[in-house]
Design a protein around this motif. Structure first.
Motif, PDB file in Angstrom:
ATOM      1  N   THR A  39     -58.734  51.772  66.918  1.00  0.00           N
ATOM      2  CA  THR A  39     -58.701  53.166  66.482  1.00  0.00           C
ATOM      3  C   THR A  39     -58.489  53.289  64.979  1.00  0.00           C
ATOM      4  N   GLN A  40     -57.520  52.561  64.439  1.00  0.00           N
ATOM      5  CA  GLN A  40     -57.225  52.676  63.019  1.00  0.00           C
ATOM      6  C   GLN A  40     -58.376  52.171  62.161  1.00  0.00           C
ATOM      7  N   GLU A  41     -58.987  51.045  62.549  1.00  0.00           N
ATOM      8  CA  GLU A  41     -60.102  50.500  61.782  1.00  0.00           C
ATOM      9  C   GLU A  41     -61.297  51.446  61.784  1.00  0.00           C
ATOM     10  N   GLY A 239     -46.526  52.679  62.845  1.00  0.00           N
ATOM     11  CA  GLY A 239     -47.121  53.355  61.701  1.00  0.00           C
ATOM     12  C   GLY A 239     -48.167  52.542  60.973  1.00  0.00           C
ATOM     13  N   ASP A 240     -48.688  51.491  61.615  1.00  0.00           N
ATOM     14  CA  ASP A 240     -49.763  50.663  61.063  1.00  0.00           C
ATOM     15  C   ASP A 240     -49.390  49.991  59.741  1.00  0.00           C
ATOM     16  N   THR A 241     -48.116  49.805  59.541  1.00  0.00           N
ATOM     17  CA  THR A 241     -47.625  49.020  58.401  1.00  0.00           C
ATOM     18  C   THR A 241     -46.182  48.630  58.706  1.00  0.00           C
ATOM     19  N   THR A 242     -45.660  47.636  58.043  1.00  0.00           N
ATOM     20  CA  THR A 242     -44.301  47.176  58.307  1.00  0.00           C
ATOM     21  C   THR A 242     -43.300  48.310  58.108  1.00  0.00           C
ATOM     22  N   CYS A 243     -42.526  48.593  59.166  1.00  0.00           N
ATOM     23  CA  CYS A 243     -41.520  49.673  59.139  1.00  0.00           C
ATOM     24  C   CYS A 243     -42.149  51.007  58.749  1.00  0.00           C
ATOM     25  N   GLY A 244     -43.371  51.257  59.226  1.00  0.00           N
ATOM     26  CA  GLY A 244     -44.070  52.495  58.908  1.00  0.00           C
ATOM     27  C   GLY A 244     -43.641  53.638  59.811  1.00  0.00           C
TER      28      GLY A 244
END
Length: 316
Positions: A39-41, A239-244
């Motif tokens: 989904t994100q890509e 959140g699609d990033t570290t600690c997002g």
């Protein structure tokens, strides 16, 4: 508390973060070892193709937050008609009517807190586990024989001119496509705000429903639950990033995606978040490891169906 509001500028930055999508193989018929959701890509590619999409998404975010803050949510249940588009080359890909119905049944259970594992939610999160209160009704199944061995993630399966099937009334019906995606991807969805010509959810036929070709550990229909969550404007819980941030206030901040079935409690090193909600449908765990939405996610979902919302057509 997580920051819930984003500007049009930061939207593009936030939504361009890369997911960890490690899988066991790129072969179309391989059974993946770890969940892969594209989904994100796909969203990032849509942003590149349509610069105005970031602005529309920010407008949806502002609208969502305003609805949540004023508690102007949907009254009663939303009933969503579902169109299932089956694209097949092999007999295994031509999944049965009963397998398709089993997927609708899973969606109804998961979105109405009727899943048998709902009571397995740990006490720490019991106060925020939610009955989303949305039901799904199978309206029609479309089938089409093709020569393709895999479809990828560029929406070709959603386009009749490219050998797929155009969506049916996407502003008032949820379209699901069942086909072989390839590349170790289990499924992907389009967030609210994208083109109606490609709106809906794609699920690899091996992970569609409960019976037939369902492949362990993704054989409980939770791929569709996860992807429909995206279609209803939910982000990945990390959140699609570290600690997002997933833009929801009552879900703990996660280090990153979780895989398999993490032992509880699973601790985070993110600031202010000792225990992660690994059993949330928007993580990357195995099907048997995910079994709850949160109250905050329910509010976020409900907002998009209110008058003026991006999916208000489903509430009429």
């Amino acid at each position: 508390m997580k920051k819930l509001f984003i500007t049009a500028v930061t939207a593009l930055v936030l939504f361009s973060c890369q997911n960890d999508q490690t899988t066991s193989s790129s072969e179309p018929d391989a059974v993946v070892a770890r969940r892969g959701c594209a989904t994100q890509e796909v969203f990032e590619e849509q942003l590149k193709a349509d610069p105005m999409l970031a602005i529309r998404m920010n407008e949806i975010e502002t609208f969502t937050n305003n609805r949540i803050l004023t508690n102007r949510l949907v009254n009663g249940k939303i009933e969503i008609p579902v169109i299932v588009n089956v694209l097949y080359k092999t007999a295994a890909e031509n999944i049965s009517d009963s397998q398709i119905q089993s997927q609708i049944d899973v969606l109804n259970a998961d979105f109405n807190a009727l899943n048998s594992d709902y009571n397995s939610v740990p006490a720490l999160f019991s106060g925020v586990k939610a009955n989303v209160g949305i039901t799904f009704v199978l309206e029609k199944i479309n089938r089409k024989s093709t020569t393709k061995t895999s479809w990828g993630t560029r929406d070709a399966m959603k386009k009749t001119k490219q050998g797929g099937l155009d969506p049916t009334s996407p502003t008032t019906k949820l379209n699901l496509w069942a086909c072989t995606i390839g590349g170790g991807i289990l499924g992907y969805a389009q967030f609210p705000g994208g083109s109606s010509a490609t709106d809906g959810v794609v699920i690899d036929s091996k992970y569609f429903g409960l019976s037939g070709s369902g492949s362990y550990p993704y054989n409980l229909g939770r791929t569709a639950t996860h992807e429909v969550g995206h279609w209803m404007n939910l982000r990945h819980i990390w959140g699609d990033t570290t600690c997002g941030s997933d833009l929801v206030s009552d879900t703990p901040t996660h280090n990153e995606a979780n895989y398999g079935v993490p032992a509880y409690p699973h601790y985070s090193t993110c600031s202010g978040t000792p225990v992660e909600m690994t059993m949330n449908y928007m993580d990357y765990t195995d099907d048997r490891g995910m079994y709850m939405f949160s109250v905050g996610q329910k509010s976020r979902i409900a907002a998009i169906f209110t008058s003026g919302g991006p999916r208000a057509g489903f509430a009429q």
